[in-house]
Design an enzyme around this catalytic site. Structure first.
Site, PDB file in Angstrom:
ATOM      1  CE  LYS A  40      -7.600   1.377   0.910  1.00  0.00           C
ATOM      2  NZ  LYS A  40      -7.707   0.856   2.278  1.00  0.00           N
ATOM      3  NE  ARG A 138      -5.720   0.560   9.377  1.00  0.00           N
ATOM      4  CZ  ARG A 138      -6.027   0.125   8.149  1.00  0.00           C
ATOM      5  NH1 ARG A 138      -5.079  -0.248   7.312  1.00  0.00           N
ATOM      6  NH2 ARG A 138      -7.271   0.067   7.757  1.00  0.00           N
ATOM      7  CG  HIS A 168      -9.973  -2.774   8.171  1.00  0.00           C
ATOM      8  ND1 HIS A 168     -10.692  -3.050   7.028  1.00  0.00           N
ATOM      9  CD2 HIS A 168      -8.670  -2.842   7.798  1.00  0.00           C
ATOM     10  CE1 HIS A 168      -9.859  -3.255   6.015  1.00  0.00           C
ATOM     11  NE2 HIS A 168      -8.617  -3.150   6.459  1.00  0.00           N
ATOM     12  NE  ARG A 221     -14.399  -0.702   5.543  1.00  0.00           N
ATOM     13  CZ  ARG A 221     -14.594  -1.360   6.688  1.00  0.00           C
ATOM     14  NH1 ARG A 221     -15.766  -1.270   7.327  1.00  0.00           N
ATOM     15  NH2 ARG A 221     -13.641  -2.100   7.202  1.00  0.00           N
ATOM     16  CE1 TYR A 267      22.366   4.493 -17.274  1.00  0.00           C
ATOM     17  CE2 TYR A 267      20.085   3.790 -17.019  1.00  0.00           C
ATOM     18  CZ  TYR A 267      21.019   4.772 -17.322  1.00  0.00           C
ATOM     19  OH  TYR A 267      20.588   6.021 -17.664  1.00  0.00           O
ATOM     20  CB  CYS A 314      16.257   2.696 -18.116  1.00  0.00           C
ATOM     21  SG  CYS A 314      17.411   1.703 -19.049  1.00  0.00           S
ATOM     22  CG  MET A 315      13.304   7.342 -14.520  1.00  0.00           C
ATOM     23  SD  MET A 315      13.871   9.038 -14.262  1.00  0.00           S
ATOM     24  CE  MET A 315      15.152   8.839 -13.061  1.00  0.00           C
ATOM     25  CG  ASP A 316      12.637   7.874 -18.469  1.00  0.00           C
ATOM     26  OD1 ASP A 316      11.836   8.172 -17.566  1.00  0.00           O
ATOM     27  OD2 ASP A 316      13.799   8.327 -18.552  1.00  0.00           O
TER      28      ASP A 316
HETATM   29  C1  LIG Z   1      -8.504  -0.268   2.186  1.00  0.00           C
HETATM   30  C2  LIG Z   1      -9.622  -0.555   3.108  1.00  0.00           C
HETATM   31  C3  LIG Z   1     -10.683  -1.372   2.701  1.00  0.00           C
HETATM   32  C4  LIG Z   1     -10.699  -2.130   1.410  1.00  0.00           C
HETATM   33  O1  LIG Z   1     -10.005  -3.363   1.569  1.00  0.00           O
HETATM   34  P1  LIG Z   1      -9.999  -4.434   0.392  1.00  0.00           P
HETATM   35  O2  LIG Z   1      -9.234  -5.580   0.950  1.00  0.00           O
HETATM   36  O3  LIG Z   1      -9.294  -3.785  -0.764  1.00  0.00           O
HETATM   37  O4  LIG Z   1     -11.408  -4.750   0.090  1.00  0.00           O
HETATM   38  C5  LIG Z   1     -11.772  -1.482   3.556  1.00  0.00           C
HETATM   39  N1  LIG Z   1     -11.786  -0.848   4.739  1.00  0.00           N
HETATM   40  C6  LIG Z   1     -10.760  -0.087   5.180  1.00  0.00           C
HETATM   41  C7  LIG Z   1     -10.850   0.565   6.507  1.00  0.00           C
HETATM   42  C8  LIG Z   1      -9.643   0.076   4.385  1.00  0.00           C
HETATM   43  O5  LIG Z   1      -8.637   0.831   4.816  1.00  0.00           O
END
Ligand SMILES: *Cc1c(COP(=O)(O)O)cnc(C)c1O
Length: 373
Positions: A40, A138, A168, A221, A267, A314-316
């Site tokens: 992601k 969540r 999770h 995951r 700046y 700065c920005m850049d």
């Molecule tokens: C982002 C996410 C993960 C990955 O978590 P890490 O700590 O980066 O391994 C796993 N499961 C869900 C639902 C997440 O949102």
């Protein structure tokens, strides 16, 4: 895909490091649980397509993203690999999910009913994973009744096919495992109430898959440590294998000058040369690239030594103070290694009072990602 660009500022991404991190996890897992690569947020800023390619080569069997758009972006390149959207999706996406065989997360009977009504027929059923909220607070169903209602709803909708169930963890990266154990018990209890188990039961994020026993179920995951970064310092102190940071942020000096004592930089003219002859160099990178203003005072590496950023970012562009002359074109490392020195995303995170996850995500699209193996 390494495209031509006309800027020395680059994020160099070592795909071998990513593959080694996956192999490390593979060897560490006690079962042949599948590894889902969490890619992601443009693969935590590393580049979703190239990271996913490397991860698939290294044996991951599924890609996980947060949003429908992220899923569609990957589907353009990976026509076969299962892609799971971890977050809530709008009902309007269901027909796209069917067409592009993208797996969705479901956790609400209202959503399921509305989606079944709006799409009373689909050419192919959409695969779904049920989400259990075991304590993260969540998204997810929160008890047996909600879970079974949703389960039967899915079973009686030909538009949907149950492929997985997951939860999770909120505290898997901490030393105290009380809350983690509670969440795990809730999840196991609920999964055991299902009339039939779907193909993939999964719970572990990076921290759980590295530190905890018997939590692999059918898949883990793998996010942050696939990129060679740590979920927390506690995990860092208990790592079961070496992980390799994949991203190096680099640029080059584009201008060098000597200041007289009392002359200023940047700046607000906040930096004042302390003595005659101070060497000040300009780097073509700024907060629009993700080098946030809060990083004022952070060090960078030049010639293998640490030198400070001076004045406001700065920005850049930003300015650094050199101990002696370096030429225009000299390589500068902002994140990564140079000779014996190293600056980690953790160091930036500490200065910004945040976590490496956030640092990885703030490198903006303007920084070209360059891949190598
Ligand atoms: C982002 C996410 C993960 C990955 O978590 P890490 O700590 O980066 O391994 C796993 N499961 C869900 C639902 C997440 O949102």
């Amino acid at each position: 895909m390494n495209m031509t660009h006309f800027r020395p500022t680059t994020a160099r991404v070592d795909l071998t490091a990513i593959q080694k991190n996956i192999e490390g996890l593979r060897n560490h897992l006690h079962t042949d649980a599948e590894i889902i690569a969490v890619v992601k947020a443009n693969a935590y800023g590393h580049g979703d397509v190239e990271v996913s390619k490397a991860a698939i080569e290294a044996g991951v069997t599924m890609l996980a993203v947060a949003t429908p758009d992220e899923a569609l972006h990957l589907r353009e390149v990976f026509s076969e690999t299962p892609i799971l959207v971890l977050g809530a999706v709008p009902i309007s996406f269901v027909s796209f999910a069917a067409k592009e065989h993208i797996t969705l997360t479901v956790f609400s009977m209202d959503w399921l009913e509305a989606a079944s009504e709006q799409f009373s027929t689909l050419d192919v059923p959409v695969k779904v994973h049920m989400k259990i909220d075991s304590g993260m607070g969540r998204i997810g169903v929160r008890n047996e009744h909600e879970m079974l209602t949703l389960y039967h709803g899915i079973q009686s909708s030909p538009q949907f096919e149950l492929d997985g169930i997951f939860t999770h963890f909120a505290t898997a990266d901490e030393e105290d495992s009380t809350y983690y154990d509670q969440q795990k018990d809730v999840f196991i209890h609920l999964v055991n109430q299902l009339p039939t188990k779907p193909r993939l039961v999964h719970a572990a994020n990076t921290a759980a898959s590295l530190l905890k026993n018997h939590v692999e179920f059918d898949a883990v995951r793998f996010g942050i440590s696939m990129y060679g970064l740590l979920p927390s310092t506690y995990v860092g102190e208990h790592l079961p294998f070496t992980i390799h940071p994949a991203l190096q942020l680099e640029t080059e000096i584009v201008h060098v000058k000597q200041l007289k004592k009392g002359e200023h930089v940047g700046y607000g003219a906040t930096y004042e040369a302390q003595e005659d002859g101070e060497w000040i160099a300009t780097l073509p990178i700024g907060y629009a690239d993700g080098v946030l203003r809060g990083l004022q005072g952070q060090e960078v590496l030049v010639g293998g030594i640490r030198v400070p950023i001076v004045g406001r970012i700065c920005m850049d562009q930003l300015m650094i103070r050199l101990p002696f002359h370096f030429p225009v074109g000299e390589k500068v490392v902002l994140i990564g290694k140079q000779e014996k020195e190293q600056i980690t995303m953790q160091e930036w995170a500490d200065r910004l009072h945040t976590i490496p996850y956030e640092v990885a995500c703030i490198l903006t699209a303007r920084v070209p990602r360059v891949y190598y193996k």
